[in-house]
Design an enzyme around this catalytic site. Structure first.
Site, PDB file in Angstrom:
ATOM      1  N   ASN A  85     -20.109 -10.997  44.248  1.00 49.93           N
ATOM      2  CA  ASN A  85     -19.968 -10.044  45.461  1.00 49.93           C
ATOM      3  C   ASN A  85     -19.301 -10.501  46.672  1.00 49.93           C
ATOM      4  O   ASN A  85     -18.660  -9.511  47.450  1.00 49.93           O
ATOM      5  CB  ASN A  85     -21.350  -9.474  45.614  1.00 49.93           C
ATOM      6  CG  ASN A  85     -21.606  -8.572  46.917  1.00 49.93           C
ATOM      7  OD1 ASN A  85     -20.990  -7.252  46.848  1.00 49.93           O
ATOM      8  ND2 ASN A  85     -22.164  -9.122  48.090  1.00 49.93           N
ATOM      9  N   SER A 136     -15.101  -5.444  42.333  1.00 47.59           N
ATOM     10  CA  SER A 136     -13.924  -4.968  42.932  1.00 47.59           C
ATOM     11  C   SER A 136     -14.028  -4.257  44.031  1.00 47.59           C
ATOM     12  O   SER A 136     -14.578  -4.323  44.846  1.00 47.59           O
ATOM     13  CB  SER A 136     -12.956  -4.660  41.710  1.00 47.59           C
ATOM     14  OG  SER A 136     -11.578  -4.201  42.051  1.00 47.59           O
ATOM     15  N   TYR A 151      -5.405  -6.786  50.691  1.00 46.77           N
ATOM     16  CA  TYR A 151      -7.009  -6.623  50.092  1.00 46.77           C
ATOM     17  C   TYR A 151      -6.847  -5.861  48.780  1.00 46.77           C
ATOM     18  O   TYR A 151      -7.744  -6.638  47.833  1.00 46.77           O
ATOM     19  CB  TYR A 151      -7.872  -5.819  51.125  1.00 46.77           C
ATOM     20  CG  TYR A 151      -9.277  -5.556  50.667  1.00 46.77           C
ATOM     21  CD1 TYR A 151     -10.039  -6.477  50.560  1.00 46.77           C
ATOM     22  CD2 TYR A 151      -9.250  -4.262  50.115  1.00 46.77           C
ATOM     23  CE1 TYR A 151     -11.248  -6.082  49.906  1.00 46.77           C
ATOM     24  CE2 TYR A 151     -10.708  -3.755  49.562  1.00 46.77           C
ATOM     25  CZ  TYR A 151     -11.607  -4.991  49.514  1.00 46.77           C
ATOM     26  OH  TYR A 151     -12.862  -4.563  49.034  1.00 46.77           O
ATOM     27  N   LYS A 155      -8.222  -7.143  44.747  1.00 46.90           N
ATOM     28  CA  LYS A 155      -9.285  -6.680  43.987  1.00 46.90           C
ATOM     29  C   LYS A 155      -8.445  -6.030  42.710  1.00 46.90           C
ATOM     30  O   LYS A 155      -9.138  -5.952  41.818  1.00 46.90           O
ATOM     31  CB  LYS A 155      -9.868  -5.297  44.787  1.00 46.90           C
ATOM     32  CG  LYS A 155     -10.572  -5.647  46.155  1.00 46.90           C
ATOM     33  CD  LYS A 155     -11.694  -6.478  45.570  1.00 46.90           C
ATOM     34  CE  LYS A 155     -12.640  -7.040  46.671  1.00 46.90           C
ATOM     35  NZ  LYS A 155     -13.740  -7.843  45.979  1.00 46.90           N
ATOM     36  N   THR A 186     -22.212   0.112  54.273  1.00 47.02           N
ATOM     37  CA  THR A 186     -22.634  -1.154  54.653  1.00 47.02           C
ATOM     38  C   THR A 186     -21.771  -1.613  56.171  1.00 47.02           C
ATOM     39  O   THR A 186     -21.101  -0.737  56.456  1.00 47.02           O
ATOM     40  CB  THR A 186     -22.304  -2.247  53.528  1.00 47.02           C
ATOM     41  OG1 THR A 186     -20.909  -2.065  53.534  1.00 47.02           O
ATOM     42  CG2 THR A 186     -22.887  -1.493  52.210  1.00 47.02           C
TER      43      THR A 186
END
Length: 279
Positions: A85, A136, A151, A155, A186
């Site tokens: 993660n 991912s 980024y 992924k 989050t």
């Protein structure tokens, strides 16, 4: 059902990782959790116990990762589920991000994941079981976000290596699942977590608008609940034949459908060129 399986969750001091670790412990699983700071794990989850092992780990250090996996096996006697993660969002166009910024994002998001896989697989092969979840992103399926190319490419790499891992590991009774989360509420998009370019180029107006939208508008207003995502991962871990590809989030489903529609339309539009290369 064995509710005493041992899980390893990286990047566990916040976000989805933290929600997952707390839920696992509440359901009587045994959990090893890693973070760059062991203090952050202890303060948010608790001290070391027979059910919980907090570990400070630099994922880019392969030797340290190998030692960590051995420590988990020594503490719990087994390891059953791994959740890769750990990672962070690097914002910036391909032109404006430096080589160092791009490589650092790959070091954590891709090579950190590979280090965990490389050092976990010998144990899984020996016990002929195990499940590896690689987190991912919807950005690992569709990169149509200006300023998120590096980024998203990390992924995409995670998705690709998970597909191969699934084929390589299945004969040993090991499962691999790539997870594509959408926007979850989050701190992933907080200014302390997401990194912005050191040397932004003002001409990239769309990228700057996307950056500000993510940091100032989307952050805190994401449509998905990390607690529910944690529940899904636990449920999937119990499946006899878990999926290779797992979408998480109502927005993730829409992004998948939109891209597949675009690709199918393009394939039909340019079909004559595609087929023209045959001998």
């Amino acid at each position: 059902m064995n509710t005493k399986k041992v899980w390893l969750v990286t990047g566990a001091s916040k976000g989805l990782g933290l929600a997952l670790v707390k839920k696992l412990l509440n359901e009587n699983y045994r959990v090893a959790a890693t973070s760059r700071s062991v203090e952050s794990l202890v303060s948010k989850i608790g001290d070391i116990s027979e059910n919980f092992l907090p570990i400070e780990l630099n994922l880019t250090d392969d030797t340290a990762v190998k030692s960590t996996i051995a420590k988990i096996i020594s503490h719990f006697g087994q390891l059953d589920v791994v959740v890769n993660n750990a990672g962070y969002g690097q914002i910036g166009t391909l032109e404006e991000l430096s080589d160092k910024e791009a490589r650092t994002n790959f070091d954590i998001n891709v090579f950190g994941t590979l280090n965990i896989i490389r050092n976990t697989m010998p144990y899984f092969r020996e016990q002929k079981s195990g499940h590896i979840f690689n987190i991912s992103s919807v950005g690992g399926f569709s990169a149509s976000f200006p300023g998120w190319g590096i980024y998203c490419s990390t992924k995409f790499a995670v998705a690709g290596l998970t597909e191969s891992l699934s084929e390589e590991a299945k004969s040993f009774g090991i499962h691999a699942t790539v997870v594509y989360p959408g926007y979850f509420r989050t701190d992933f998009l907080s200014k302390d977590s997401a990194k912005t370019p050191e040397h932004p180029i003002a001409a990239y107006e769309e990228a700057r608008n996307s950056e500000q939208a993510h940091l100032d508008q989307i952050n805190g207003n994401q449509p998905n609940d990390p607690e529910k995502a944690a529940e899904v991962l636990i449920s999937i871990s119990k499946e006899e034949n878990p999926p290779l590809h797992l979408l998480l989030g109502i927005d993730a489903y829409d992004i998948l459908k939109n891209k597949t529609d675009i690709m199918l339309q393009a394939a039909e539009q340019w079909k004559n060129y595609t087929l023209s290369t045959a001998l």
